[in-house]
Enzyme design. Structure first.
Site, PDB file in Angstrom:
ATOM      1  N   GLY A 189      62.449   5.741   7.111  1.00  0.00           N
ATOM      2  CA  GLY A 189      60.995   5.886   7.092  1.00  0.00           C
ATOM      3  C   GLY A 189      60.469   5.993   5.666  1.00  0.00           C
ATOM      4  O   GLY A 189      61.156   5.607   4.713  1.00  0.00           O
ATOM      5  N   GLY A 190      59.275   6.546   5.546  1.00  0.00           N
ATOM      6  CA  GLY A 190      58.630   6.657   4.235  1.00  0.00           C
ATOM      7  C   GLY A 190      59.447   7.460   3.241  1.00  0.00           C
ATOM      8  O   GLY A 190      59.602   7.059   2.086  1.00  0.00           O
TER       9      GLY A 190
ATOM     10  N   GLU B 179      66.268  -2.166  13.510  1.00  0.00           N
ATOM     11  CA  GLU B 179      65.336  -3.095  12.867  1.00  0.00           C
ATOM     12  C   GLU B 179      64.671  -2.494  11.614  1.00  0.00           C
ATOM     13  O   GLU B 179      64.510  -3.168  10.595  1.00  0.00           O
ATOM     14  CB  GLU B 179      64.270  -3.436  13.912  1.00  0.00           C
ATOM     15  CG  GLU B 179      63.393  -4.591  13.578  1.00  0.00           C
ATOM     16  CD  GLU B 179      62.204  -4.657  14.553  1.00  0.00           C
ATOM     17  OE1 GLU B 179      62.273  -4.058  15.649  1.00  0.00           O
ATOM     18  OE2 GLU B 179      61.216  -5.295  14.174  1.00  0.00           O
TER      19      GLU B 179
ATOM     20  N   THR C  63      50.305  13.733  -1.157  1.00  0.00           N
ATOM     21  CA  THR C  63      51.394  13.920  -0.206  1.00  0.00           C
ATOM     22  C   THR C  63      50.998  13.390   1.161  1.00  0.00           C
ATOM     23  O   THR C  63      49.947  12.773   1.335  1.00  0.00           O
ATOM     24  CB  THR C  63      51.884  15.387  -0.204  1.00  0.00           C
ATOM     25  OG1 THR C  63      53.087  15.457   0.562  1.00  0.00           O
ATOM     26  CG2 THR C  63      50.855  16.347   0.373  1.00  0.00           C
TER      27      THR C  63
ATOM     28  N   ARG D 208      67.847   5.254  13.905  1.00  0.00           N
ATOM     29  CA  ARG D 208      67.718   5.102  15.358  1.00  0.00           C
ATOM     30  C   ARG D 208      67.293   3.681  15.709  1.00  0.00           C
ATOM     31  O   ARG D 208      67.871   3.035  16.575  1.00  0.00           O
ATOM     32  CB  ARG D 208      66.680   6.129  15.844  1.00  0.00           C
ATOM     33  CG  ARG D 208      66.248   5.983  17.269  1.00  0.00           C
ATOM     34  CD  ARG D 208      65.261   7.070  17.620  1.00  0.00           C
ATOM     35  NE  ARG D 208      64.036   7.028  16.802  1.00  0.00           N
ATOM     36  CZ  ARG D 208      63.066   7.927  16.873  1.00  0.00           C
ATOM     37  NH1 ARG D 208      63.175   8.954  17.690  1.00  0.00           N
ATOM     38  NH2 ARG D 208      61.992   7.816  16.122  1.00  0.00           N
ATOM     39  N   THR D 209      66.281   3.177  15.004  1.00  0.00           N
ATOM     40  CA  THR D 209      65.810   1.810  15.234  1.00  0.00           C
ATOM     41  C   THR D 209      66.442   0.904  14.173  1.00  0.00           C
ATOM     42  O   THR D 209      66.051   0.945  13.003  1.00  0.00           O
ATOM     43  CB  THR D 209      64.268   1.756  15.121  1.00  0.00           C
ATOM     44  OG1 THR D 209      63.726   2.841  15.884  1.00  0.00           O
ATOM     45  CG2 THR D 209      63.711   0.435  15.606  1.00  0.00           C
TER      46      THR D 209
ATOM     47  N   LYS E 207      50.438   8.912   0.918  1.00  0.00           N
ATOM     48  CA  LYS E 207      51.195   8.320  -0.201  1.00  0.00           C
ATOM     49  C   LYS E 207      51.124   6.785  -0.267  1.00  0.00           C
ATOM     50  O   LYS E 207      51.289   6.213  -1.339  1.00  0.00           O
ATOM     51  CB  LYS E 207      52.674   8.739  -0.122  1.00  0.00           C
ATOM     52  CG  LYS E 207      52.931  10.184  -0.482  1.00  0.00           C
ATOM     53  CD  LYS E 207      54.427  10.431  -0.556  1.00  0.00           C
ATOM     54  CE  LYS E 207      54.731  11.909  -0.565  1.00  0.00           C
ATOM     55  NZ  LYS E 207      56.169  12.167  -0.756  1.00  0.00           N
TER      56      LYS E 207
ATOM     57  N   GLY F   8      68.003   7.721   8.240  1.00  0.00           N
ATOM     58  CA  GLY F   8      66.565   7.499   8.347  1.00  0.00           C
ATOM     59  C   GLY F   8      66.125   6.322   7.491  1.00  0.00           C
ATOM     60  O   GLY F   8      66.776   5.989   6.488  1.00  0.00           O
TER      61      GLY F   8
HETATM   62  P1  ATR Z   1      58.598   9.855   6.816  1.00  0.00           P
HETATM   63  O1  ATR Z   1      57.511   8.992   6.284  1.00  0.00           O
HETATM   64  O2  ATR Z   1      58.332  11.318   6.615  1.00  0.00           O
HETATM   65  O3  ATR Z   1      59.953   9.455   6.416  1.00  0.00           O
HETATM   66  P2  ATR Z   1      58.580   8.373   9.245  1.00  0.00           P
HETATM   67  O4  ATR Z   1      58.118   7.196   8.496  1.00  0.00           O
HETATM   68  O5  ATR Z   1      57.982   8.696  10.568  1.00  0.00           O
HETATM   69  O6  ATR Z   1      58.474   9.708   8.396  1.00  0.00           O
HETATM   70  O7  ATR Z   1      60.156   8.183   9.400  1.00  0.00           O
HETATM   71  C1  ATR Z   1      60.870   9.024  10.089  1.00  0.00           C
HETATM   72  C2  ATR Z   1      62.320   8.535  10.083  1.00  0.00           C
HETATM   73  O8  ATR Z   1      63.032   9.454  10.848  1.00  0.00           O
HETATM   74  C3  ATR Z   1      62.545   7.191  10.722  1.00  0.00           C
HETATM   75  O9  ATR Z   1      63.684   6.619  10.154  1.00  0.00           O
HETATM   76  C4  ATR Z   1      62.776   7.561  12.180  1.00  0.00           C
HETATM   77  O10 ATR Z   1      63.538   6.619  12.903  1.00  0.00           O
HETATM   78  P3  ATR Z   1      62.867   5.330  13.585  1.00  0.00           P
HETATM   79  O11 ATR Z   1      62.731   4.284  12.516  1.00  0.00           O
HETATM   80  O12 ATR Z   1      63.826   4.946  14.649  1.00  0.00           O
HETATM   81  O13 ATR Z   1      61.549   5.790  14.133  1.00  0.00           O
HETATM   82  C5  ATR Z   1      63.544   8.841  12.007  1.00  0.00           C
HETATM   83  N1  ATR Z   1      63.370   9.771  13.116  1.00  0.00           N
HETATM   84  C6  ATR Z   1      62.334  10.596  13.311  1.00  0.00           C
HETATM   85  N2  ATR Z   1      62.509  11.341  14.427  1.00  0.00           N
HETATM   86  C7  ATR Z   1      63.691  10.987  14.945  1.00  0.00           C
HETATM   87  C8  ATR Z   1      64.463  11.401  16.076  1.00  0.00           C
HETATM   88  N3  ATR Z   1      64.032  12.362  16.908  1.00  0.00           N
HETATM   89  N4  ATR Z   1      65.646  10.812  16.289  1.00  0.00           N
HETATM   90  C9  ATR Z   1      66.096   9.854  15.456  1.00  0.00           C
HETATM   91  N5  ATR Z   1      65.429   9.424  14.361  1.00  0.00           N
HETATM   92  C10 ATR Z   1      64.251   9.971  14.109  1.00  0.00           C
END
Ligand code: ATR
Length: 293
Positions: free
Chosen positions: A135-136, A161, A69, A158-159, A73, A133
């Site tokens: 992210g991972g 890209e 975890t 949020r981003t 990962k 989202g």
């Molecule tokens: P995980 O691997 O657990 O998914 P991560 O890779 O850090 O964690 O991804 C977090 C996701 O949540 C991303 O999509 C992030 O957006 P960004 O790509 O813009 O960073 C999003 N995220 C995390 N905190 C956030 C916040 N406070 N507001 C908006 N989006 C957030």
């Protein structure tokens, strides 16, 4: 699980950092008990610098299977001898099975997500789905959604890209998929409106997780009014701000937290390690225990 630990007792475990609050030992030790297997499952707190030593040491100790975890990962992929196709596609391994030539890596987050939805009577096929989202955690979920043959997938992040990168990556595997990205609620709502008002929304971010329980990724009523179903990967708190917003937007809306996904990713790992099929009733008995905390 036989009553006493003996010289024959096998080991399963979890590699993560931290692991202090993990529910996986409960899930797997109950499953071992159900199938009367002489196995124990332990959680190991492994710092990133020690991941190789942990993976190699566990293999040398003939540990039968491991869950992996956060934050390991992706990094664990370096230490597997072979990888399941879906794990490679998702780019993350959360399950290692001991084989003669080394660890074989799998991703059970994706089947766990799909079986959890199925168990709640939520079908993705032909539906419009929005993933919050990129992210991972989003990767296994996006992959599962695309495997399910949805109508349209919207990725909100949020981003922008990061969302576009994920879209382009998965378009390589699912060229027919209809995917769009958005990074403002305004754009998101505009696209959603063109496809009706029964969207399934999945929050894959940690926004709203304990202790920041009042946080919410999208604070725009129009978004929630276009959703019929909400799925949050968070399960602490059991009802997140996102779930409240979905359920509060319209009569008949439903929202689910991530506890079943956690349960079923564990169930799938256990099935892989032990070549068994865990019946729904058995999984649900463990679910009831998880709910009690
Ligand atoms: P995980 O691997 O657990 O998914 P991560 O890779 O850090 O964690 O991804 C977090 C996701 O949540 C991303 O999509 C992030 O957006 P960004 O790509 O813009 O960073 C999003 N995220 C995390 N905190 C956030 C916040 N406070 N507001 C908006 N989006 C957030």
């Amino acid at each position: 699980m036989s009553a006493a630990i003996s010289a024959h007792t096998g080991l399963l475990g979890l590699l993560g950092h931290p692991v202090g609050h993990s529910k996986s030992p409960l899930i797997h030790n109950r499953l071992a008990e159900h199938f009367d297997l002489d196995l124990r499952y332990l959680a190991y707190d492994v710092e990133p610098d020690s991941l190789r030593a942990a993976a190699e040491g566990a293999y040398a100790l003939k540990i039968k299977g491991l869950n992996v975890t956060v934050p390991h990962k992706q990094a664990i992929r370096e230490f597997v001898a072979a990888e399941d196709e879906m794990a490679s596609r998702i780019g993350a391994v959360n399950t290692l099975k001991r084989e003669a030539n080394g660890w074989h890596g799998y991703n059970t987050d994706m089947p766990g997500f799909l079986r959890a939805l199925d168990s709640d009577g939520v079908s993705l096929k032909g539906k419009n789905v929005v993933v919050l989202g990129a992210g991972g955690a989003a990767r296994a979920i996006v992959c599962g959604i695309l495997e399910s043959g949805v109508n349209k997938l919207l990725i909100f992040n949020r981003t922008l890209e990061n969302a576009v990168k994920m879209q382009e990556y998965f378009a390589g595997f699912y060229p027919e998929a209809d995917m769009t990205c958005a990074s403002s609620a305004e754009d998101l709502v505009t696209v959603m409106k063109t496809c009706g008002d029964d969207w399934i929304a999945v929050n894959t971010t940690s926004v709203g997780m304990y202790p920041n329980v009042d946080d919410i990724l999208i604070d725009d009523k129009r978004f929630y009014e276009l959703c019929r179903t909400g799925v949050d990967i968070i399960f602490n708190p059991p009802v997140t701000s996102f779930m409240k917003a979905v359920e509060g937007a319209r009569e008949g809306n439903r929202a689910y937290n991530g506890l079943k996904m956690l349960l079923f990713q564990g169930v799938r790992s256990f099935e892989i390690w032990n070549d068994v099929e865990v019946p729904d009733e058995v999984a649900m008995e463990i679910y009831d225990e998880l709910l009690k905390g």
